[in-house]
Design a protein around this motif. Structure first.
Motif, mmCIF file in Angstrom:
data_model
loop_
_atom_site.group_PDB
_atom_site.id
_atom_site.type_symbol
_atom_site.label_atom_id
_atom_site.label_comp_id
_atom_site.label_asym_id
_atom_site.label_seq_id
_atom_site.Cartn_x
_atom_site.Cartn_y
_atom_site.Cartn_z
ATOM 1 N N ASP A 288 2.401 41.255 35.703
ATOM 2 C CA ASP A 288 3.560 40.503 35.202
ATOM 3 C C ASP A 288 3.507 40.284 33.695
ATOM 4 O O ASP A 288 4.550 40.045 33.065
ATOM 5 N N ILE A 289 2.310 40.349 33.105
ATOM 6 C CA ILE A 289 2.208 40.131 31.664
ATOM 7 C C ILE A 289 3.000 41.179 30.888
ATOM 8 O O ILE A 289 3.406 40.957 29.747
ATOM 9 N N GLN A 290 3.242 42.350 31.516
ATOM 10 C CA GLN A 290 4.021 43.392 30.860
ATOM 11 C C GLN A 290 5.472 42.986 30.645
ATOM 12 O O GLN A 290 6.173 43.577 29.814
ATOM 13 N N LEU A 291 5.906 41.965 31.404
ATOM 14 C CA LEU A 291 7.279 41.480 31.212
ATOM 15 C C LEU A 291 7.481 40.905 29.814
ATOM 16 O O LEU A 291 8.608 40.812 29.330
ATOM 17 N N LEU A 292 6.373 40.564 29.164
ATOM 18 C CA LEU A 292 6.461 39.980 27.827
ATOM 19 C C LEU A 292 7.047 40.962 26.822
ATOM 20 O O LEU A 292 7.685 40.551 25.859
ATOM 21 N N TRP A 293 6.842 42.242 27.029
ATOM 22 C CA TRP A 293 7.394 43.253 26.108
ATOM 23 C C TRP A 293 8.285 44.294 26.783
ATOM 24 O O TRP A 293 8.921 45.089 26.116
ATOM 25 N N ASN A 294 8.366 44.234 28.121
ATOM 26 C CA ASN A 294 9.189 45.199 28.844
ATOM 27 C C ASN A 294 10.510 44.634 29.351
ATOM 28 O O ASN A 294 11.326 45.381 29.899
ATOM 29 N N SER A 295 10.728 43.327 29.180
ATOM 30 C CA SER A 295 11.963 42.714 29.663
ATOM 31 C C SER A 295 12.692 42.040 28.501
ATOM 32 O O SER A 295 12.072 41.660 27.494
ATOM 33 N N GLN A 296 13.999 41.904 28.656
ATOM 34 C CA GLN A 296 14.792 41.257 27.616
ATOM 35 C C GLN A 296 14.376 39.807 27.429
ATOM 36 O O GLN A 296 14.234 39.338 26.296
ATOM 37 N N THR A 297 14.143 39.115 28.548
ATOM 38 C CA THR A 297 13.747 37.704 28.468
ATOM 39 C C THR A 297 12.406 37.546 27.772
ATOM 40 O O THR A 297 12.232 36.682 26.912
ATOM 41 N N GLY A 298 11.447 38.394 28.134
ATOM 42 C CA GLY A 298 10.118 38.285 27.532
ATOM 43 C C GLY A 298 10.108 38.661 26.064
ATOM 44 O O GLY A 298 9.508 37.965 25.230
ATOM 45 N N LEU A 299 10.782 39.761 25.716
ATOM 46 C CA LEU A 299 10.763 40.231 24.324
ATOM 47 C C LEU A 299 11.476 39.258 23.391
ATOM 48 O O LEU A 299 10.972 38.943 22.297
ATOM 49 N N THR A 300 12.645 38.766 23.798
ATOM 50 C CA THR A 300 13.370 37.810 22.940
ATOM 51 C C THR A 300 12.623 36.484 22.830
ATOM 52 O O THR A 300 12.621 35.846 21.781
ATOM 53 N N GLY A 301 11.973 36.072 23.926
ATOM 54 C CA GLY A 301 11.159 34.856 23.859
ATOM 55 C C GLY A 301 9.978 35.023 22.931
ATOM 56 O O GLY A 301 9.604 34.094 22.201
ATOM 57 N N LEU A 302 9.372 36.214 22.941
ATOM 58 C CA LEU A 302 8.242 36.496 22.055
ATOM 59 C C LEU A 302 8.674 36.448 20.599
ATOM 60 O O LEU A 302 7.975 35.891 19.741
ATOM 61 N N ILE A 303 9.838 37.038 20.308
ATOM 62 C CA ILE A 303 10.359 37.001 18.932
ATOM 63 C C ILE A 303 10.599 35.562 18.494
ATOM 64 O O ILE A 303 10.223 35.163 17.380
ATOM 65 N N ALA A 304 11.207 34.769 19.368
ATOM 66 C CA ALA A 304 11.523 33.383 19.020
ATOM 67 C C ALA A 304 10.268 32.567 18.761
ATOM 68 O O ALA A 304 10.204 31.789 17.795
ATOM 69 N N ILE A 305 9.233 32.730 19.597
ATOM 70 C CA ILE A 305 8.031 31.915 19.445
ATOM 71 C C ILE A 305 7.200 32.350 18.236
ATOM 72 O O ILE A 305 6.501 31.541 17.611
ATOM 73 N N ILE A 306 7.281 33.634 17.858
ATOM 74 C CA ILE A 306 6.590 34.097 16.650
ATOM 75 C C ILE A 306 7.250 33.501 15.405
ATOM 76 O O ILE A 306 6.575 33.138 14.432
ATOM 77 N N LEU A 307 8.577 33.380 15.429
ATOM 78 C CA LEU A 307 9.299 32.850 14.269
ATOM 79 C C LEU A 307 9.169 31.344 14.129
ATOM 80 O O LEU A 307 9.299 30.807 13.021
#
Length: 292
Positions: free
Chosen positions: A39-58
């Motif tokens: 499931d950790i792959q959802l962090l970069w393979n899904s729209q929800t995970g990728l956009t959440g990752l961008i938001a938390i990095i910013l």
């Protein structure tokens, strides 16, 4: 209790809240996905995970430079303000992260900014700039159409010949001329120092003014019959606005002003009617020269 009349305090408070909640939200999602197989792959393979990752990095770049005292001292305002504009990308990421829930919230904010840009932004083609001594500059201008009343208010000022990307908030108060307003600026940062170096003699230059917006001085506390305003230096401008506002009413405003800028004191003594209904105590603490 939250004093919603102090917009800057409200913005700072909820900025910290959003930063903490976003961090905790992302942390527990990552922990939950990490405990499940693949499931950790959802962090970069899904729209929800990728956009959440961008938001938390910013998030740290948006929140920390504006809230951590050490970073505020080490970084210039221009850098901190520039990083704060990463919130535009952060907001776009949130819209794609959970569009059904967040899209309408961001939409309201975007609509408000569009109203500000089309209805609250005014071009002043010939504003008058005048230095008041070595540390202050007075800007006077005719109220543009739709500017409205400027009692107990502030505006955002942009000077295109100084910097097209910097809008700074200043108190606006009625000028001695009818249907005119004034802004008084004190030299205290890179932008204001550049302004003082540019304005060596009285001159006329264009300016963009966004506003006016109600200031904390328009809070319900200002509805009292008897007020005591204590100000130092350039901080007297909101009190001057209140004095003009209350001059024709039954309210009484007593002013205590401490200032070391001789040019500032001389200008306001010559051009402001402090009224006779209240006490006005001015303490000049400058050592450079005596008042004229």
């Amino acid at each position: 209790w939250i004093n919603f009349s102090d917009y800057h305090h409200v913005h700072s408070l909820f900025g910290i809240v959003v930063g903490l909640e976003s961090t905790s939200h992302a942390f527990f999602h990552i922990v939950r996905w990490a405990r499940r197989k693949d499931d950790i792959q959802l962090l970069w393979n899904s729209q929800t995970g990728l956009t959440g990752l961008i938001a938390i990095i910013l998030c740290p770049f948006i929140v920390l430079p504006m809230t951590v005292p050490y970073l505020k001292k080490q970084m210039s305002f221009e850098w901190r303000k520039g990083l704060h504009y990463l919130s535009i990308i952060w907001g776009a990421a949130l819209m794609c992260h959970a569009p059904a829930r967040i899209f309408w919230v961001i939409g309201i904010y975007a609509a408000d900014k569009m109203m500000e840009g089309f209805l609250k932004t005014h071009l002043v083609e010939s504003a008058h700039f005048q230095r008041l001594g070595d540390t202050s500059c007075l800007i006077s201008f005719a109220n543009p159409p739709g500017f409205g009343r400027q009692n107990s208010a502030y505006v955002y000022l942009m000077l295109p010949w100084l910097s097209r990307y910097q809008f700074h908030a200043f108190t606006v108060f009625p000028d001695i001329k009818a249907n005119h307003s004034s802004i008084c600026i004190h030299k205290c940062g890179d932008w204001t120092q550049k302004l003082m170096k540019t304005i060596t003699t009285p001159t006329h230059k264009p300016a963009f003014v966004v506003g006016p917006f109600l200031s904390p001085f328009s809070s319900p506390a200002m509805d009292s019959e008897h007020l005591v305003a204590v100000a130092s230096g350039i901080g007297v401008t909101p009190a001057i606005s209140l004095i003009k506002q209350y001059s024709s009413t039954s309210r009484r405003l007593n002013l205590i002003w401490i200032c070391r800028d001789a040019g500032l004191v001389e200008h306001f003594l010559q051009n402001v009617d402090f009224g006779s209904d209240g006490y006005t105590l001015i303490y000049y603490t400058g050592r450079d020269r005596e008042l004229i």
